[in-house]
Enzyme design. Structure first.
Site, short mmCIF file in Angstrom:
data_model
loop_
_atom_site.label_atom_id
_atom_site.label_comp_id
_atom_site.label_asym_id
_atom_site.label_seq_id
_atom_site.Cartn_x
_atom_site.Cartn_y
_atom_site.Cartn_z
N ASP C 51 70.66 76.02 -36.73
CA ASP C 51 71.98 76.61 -36.50
C ASP C 51 73.09 75.57 -36.37
O ASP C 51 74.26 75.93 -36.35
CB ASP C 51 71.95 77.50 -35.26
CG ASP C 51 71.15 78.78 -35.50
OD1 ASP C 51 70.91 79.12 -36.66
OD2 ASP C 51 70.77 79.44 -34.51
N TRP C 166 68.56 89.71 -21.92
CA TRP C 166 68.58 89.75 -23.38
C TRP C 166 67.50 90.79 -23.75
O TRP C 166 66.31 90.45 -23.74
CB TRP C 166 68.15 88.40 -23.95
CG TRP C 166 69.17 87.32 -24.16
CD1 TRP C 166 69.40 86.65 -25.33
CD2 TRP C 166 70.05 86.69 -23.21
NE1 TRP C 166 70.36 85.68 -25.15
CE2 TRP C 166 70.78 85.67 -23.87
CE3 TRP C 166 70.31 86.90 -21.83
CZ2 TRP C 166 71.74 84.88 -23.22
CZ3 TRP C 166 71.26 86.11 -21.20
CH2 TRP C 166 71.96 85.12 -21.89
N TYR C 168 65.62 92.65 -26.22
CA TYR C 168 65.39 92.57 -27.66
C TYR C 168 64.14 93.34 -28.04
O TYR C 168 63.04 92.95 -27.70
CB TYR C 168 65.17 91.11 -28.07
CG TYR C 168 66.40 90.24 -28.07
CD1 TYR C 168 67.65 90.74 -27.74
CD2 TYR C 168 66.30 88.90 -28.43
CE1 TYR C 168 68.78 89.91 -27.76
CE2 TYR C 168 67.42 88.08 -28.46
CZ TYR C 168 68.66 88.59 -28.12
OH TYR C 168 69.75 87.77 -28.15
N LYS C 202 72.44 92.26 -22.68
CA LYS C 202 72.96 91.78 -23.97
C LYS C 202 72.20 92.50 -25.05
O LYS C 202 70.96 92.42 -25.11
CB LYS C 202 72.75 90.27 -24.06
CG LYS C 202 73.02 89.65 -25.41
CD LYS C 202 72.74 88.15 -25.34
CE LYS C 202 73.06 87.43 -26.63
NZ LYS C 202 72.15 87.75 -27.74
N GLY C 244 77.37 88.85 -31.22
CA GLY C 244 77.91 88.85 -32.57
C GLY C 244 76.92 88.51 -33.66
O GLY C 244 77.14 88.80 -34.82
N ARG C 272 77.14 81.58 -32.32
CA ARG C 272 77.29 80.95 -33.62
C ARG C 272 78.64 81.24 -34.24
O ARG C 272 79.22 80.41 -34.91
CB ARG C 272 76.14 81.39 -34.54
CG ARG C 272 74.83 80.71 -34.18
CD ARG C 272 73.66 81.33 -34.89
NE ARG C 272 73.34 82.64 -34.32
CZ ARG C 272 72.48 83.49 -34.87
NH1 ARG C 272 71.86 83.18 -35.98
NH2 ARG C 272 72.23 84.65 -34.28
#
Lengths: 298, 298, 298, 298, 298
Positions: C51, C166, C168, C202, C244, C272
């Site tokens: 990244d 987070w 996920y 998130k 994002g 990012r």
């Protein structure tokens, strides 16, 4: 803060466990209107069997437990030994305040400390809704007292257990400043309970100051209702229960109870005044105290 | 043991904390006559938000807490996250069963285990009157399940906390023996709850056996009431609550409830059947279930 | 609950430590109006140096810390290694979310688990205002994930530390039900965060359902704003931040940000999209995001 | 960041214990100018006695310890067994890096993990100035690896002990992405060391990418010096040591060493290249490496 | 060191947690320019309700919390009981210094010790930015004091928590050497705070030496500014706050404050001088102290 505001001052703690347990004491048992009526039985350890002479039946702890259930008390306060032996059949029928520390009165109180006999986990295990803790405010050994208390407080925090503090001025230094019963001593005790995080504090009736009290208390000229209101105020958000002390006649007991509640107390701790009477008389007097509490919803 | 005896079988544990807390669930809250009416809300974790589609308002946990208080439930069953965020203002107004373990239903259930997310001390801290524990009876990973359970049970012993077991037959081996719903599987689950020391067990309605069930269950020809009585009997002194499962219409719900109570159940666990309805309808149906419970004092 | 209500839903926790720290994130730093703007830097571990190819300067963590301070972010999210080595001169100038777990993406994600690399006490020691925790919702190894999380949660409770999850969806079972990005998967993840007691979650932008998703999601026909509102609602009192993802052009970033905030999100996590730009461009875009946040006070 | 800056990048940690120990390695021993020259001896466990065939004398650990002292190495890296048995007379004469984990190479490396054999307190007890820790970056069992590492890191934090990480890409998933030696794998490993808080990282020389490597590495066309600089940069503030690998002739060794130092490495780890030579030859080569280091003060 | 250097002496600690928290006190709250303005409320425990007689409204801790928030103090210093009961709605709006130890003043101070009532973890849990600790410098029981302090310091180290020391000369031996207020006693206390690792020290104004003070203090002839500079210098890198003591008139308070800041103090601790005034007067005086602090940026 006015008396009226004080009287409505109940603010349950945010912590859900403390909140649920105090809610139970204040609204789920006893008078059920935000007032507290507590039956204490720690005198056997603190004073010896002396207190059972007027009513030998009260020497059998079943007496007090029956009285607590039938008299619909907010809670009964017992030490670990009595709770272990007598609570069984009454568990769930009257809330328990497990008294964690205590001592005999055989040595004098000059350097009084009240050692821990049971812990907060015992209280949880026994299903108690609060712990009772005696703090000898102003004792020359206050450092030991406070350190021991700190451990209890931390456990109560961790386990969501409310603390009922028996805040008793005691010891040589208190005697030198006018004795344990003056408004100076009691008022300081009330504030100490609040500073140390007690949820409820049990106080004695504050007497007039005397010449040995420090200023500004020495010059204070207040009648009993004013003194009662003063100590309720000094306790801040800590709920105040006044205790009745040695036995009196019915009218005197009810008079005291009325004075206390009118001064903004949340509740009453009557022990000898009730269980030194025969069962039915004790129950009858309890009912009249309930009527009084009913007029002082918080 | 005859049904009548079964129906009166409540024997509170001797341990005073467990006793006091179960007493509260059975006599101090809910119907108050020895029956139990529990509102569960663990579906959001177990099934995802899917269950809130029929009544989006129920996605806000406040809905269930209000229903539990206004509907006078014996308890609400919540996981730690919901209890921490929503219980606050309701603490003390409805007993809490803290659900200790759970999982999502995204992976399949072949090797189901239900990991511990909170502990018994969390339940104490939150003022809960019991813990809820899901045991996947017969899972290939039952050794992990049982070891984890053993630690919970030991903590419950130490802290006087009753255990309500969600005893669910689950996993590949159960499927191979007829599936999770047969009287074989449920009856085994009932006995496992008793063997492992649960105070209360939540069971599903036992279905007819099928060809994959082991004998003697395979050949069993009993109607639903007989099967219900059988599993209540297999649970021994562990009090049985049957759960309602997916939503049904009012008459069907009341019918099930009546069948369960007549079979000797101590109580009922109705979740989706209540909170998938609009609030007022849920409350109205709750009242009718209360009437039913009133006819089955234990 | 209507969108407007959702948008105003911030309810700080009662526990004073969590409250003080969240207050700091929401009102004391960043936009300061109850919205959150978080700069994450865990990609170096999660994706490797890949990244940093578009902007090699960002491989030096000082870049992100300067951006976080000069861009007035609500917090920067770092793992223990970066926090230990780079935070020093910036400590106190931008709040820290210490990311506690993580992994490389070298093995595939079929059985993903995210192991703990640091603990809540590390976060306290480093002066963090929250911990970050990745939960792989629906992973076949969810039991390990949940048990590890349970220990983190207990420490957070004890130390008054907020949890930013987070959440996920990940793993073979998620792939079989439509993949990690569908509204089914994200909506479930949002609810799991709430059930498990996260203070902030998130989430990724929820994509349309596909044929592999379970019902009722499979048949859901909602546009992006509706899907965003749905997952915000499913998160209940857990504050939602959308992230994002991979880099986009300025207009697209601002568009996404606006959509997220209009849907009731409390905040934005842009990594990012910001630090893959040269410093001054990143700062300029940050300022425009600030302007957007300013219009969505919570 | 330019190479020149990288080359001067040494920033000792703030924590005084880590700082004192690293200072000793960088300035108090070895070349003493901020470079590191480390003699490793963990091959006996990792590869078996195979590596001692070319120079059987090296099978007696005294050989390496004498070489480390007479060759003025910055440190010798030993496992607990060798350190316990051989360090005695040399303690204090050459710094020790206690290698904490290791394994044999008998099973293949598809699921490699490197178990802990000694702890950080052993390192303290033995007077070590750092611990060595092998992390198999990208192993399918990386969760176990990272959890084990997390405990080591926490102990190092508590005890002020620097961590030298042997960051080795390894395992089936690494093989599938081009193998353990590519710049993709090594570059990721460098970043992981930095993310996880290593003070120093030991890396292998990064090879060209191949068709199995993920983008953007697959398309990367860089010569060795560029690849070396890349991984030094990816390690951020973690000091990089490159290791020499299998034995080569003197000129090749010195060439490699020069390349590494010119690329910004802080140091060199040469084992087999030195101790597979007769003692005096090893010493002579060491002196030439010292001369090289003298030209690269950091 | 010249006064000017002293005045600029702020060196934040390297440890990021301590640094972040002190940064908050010095630059994130209060005057925000590197000076400190702290509102203490430990007098209720230390002196009893006596101090609330001049302004009974101050007996309700809400008074001080409102004053701390509206007066933009750097922090409020409270004991655990008051913090638990009153901080809730103010959490995050003013930094907290949790006062860990204390005692009543009922027994005399000949052998003073200040027992621990709460711990560093309580401070973390409550979101405090520092702990307050009273050390009775020179007490005959200093061994107990120092051992207790050592445990607190170790916890602060582990958790990144700054220590504000109330360094009070006290006890029979101090009395025999001139009393608790002389420059001899205060200067010694300042150095003890630095020696023991306090981050900030609260000192009383140093009085002239007297005939009982040891040399060379006995012969010291310095005016108050010189004495103030002396003790600031003796505290080394420990930041000094002077406290105002008993109530004075506005001009006198501002005069003292000016003297203290000109002498190089980092901050001021004014309690009774502020909250013994009616709220609006206290706020007005606070504003004038802010103006003074604004002229002494550190």
């Amino acid at each position: 803060m006015k008396v009226n505001e004080m009287i409505r001052k109940i603010r349950l703690p945010d912590a859900p466990g403390k909140r649920a347990r105090l809610h139970r004491l204040l609204y789920g048992a006893g008078p059920g209107n935000g007032t507290l009526l507590v039956l204490p039985l720690d005198q056997g350890l603190e004073h010896g069997p002396t207190d059972f002479f007027p009513n030998p039946a009260a020497g059998d702890t079943d007496f007090q437990l029956r009285l607590a259930v039938e008299g619909r008390f907010s809670a009964i306060a017992l030490g670990i030994g009595l709770a272990e032996k007598y609570l069984g059949p009454y568990a769930g029928r009257v809330p328990l305040i497990l008294k964690l520390n205590g001592k005999t009165n055989i040595p004098d109180d000059g350097d009084a400390v009240s050692p821990l006999i049971a812990g907060v986990e015992d209280a949880v295990r026994l299903g108690a809704d609060a712990v009772g803790y005696t703090l000898y405010v102003g004792s020359p050994r206050q450092d030991e007292e406070l350190r021991q208390y700190a451990r209890v407080r931390a456990d109560c925090e961790r386990l969501g257990m409310p603390i009922v503090m028996w805040a008793y001025p005691r010891g040589r230094a208190v005697d030198a400043k006018g004795g344990k019963g003056t408004v100076y001593a009691i008022d300081y005790a009330a504030r100490v309970a609040e500073e140390l995080g007690a949820d409820v504090v049990k106080l004695h009736e504050p007497q007039e100051p005397n010449a040995a009290c420090p200023e500004p208390y020495r010059s204070l000229r207040e009648d009993l209702p004013a003194r009662l209101r003063r100590v309720v105020r000094s306790a801040g958000r800590t709920l105040v229960m006044f205790s009745g002390g040695a036995r009196d006649d019915d009218a005197a007991v009810l008079d005291k109870a009325r004075l206390y509640m009118e001064a903004g107390a949340t509740g009453l701790v009557f022990g000898r005044n009730l269980w030194q009477r025969p069962f039915e008389e004790a129950l009858a007097l309890t009912r009249r105290i309930h009527e009084l509490c009913a007029r002082h919803a918080r």
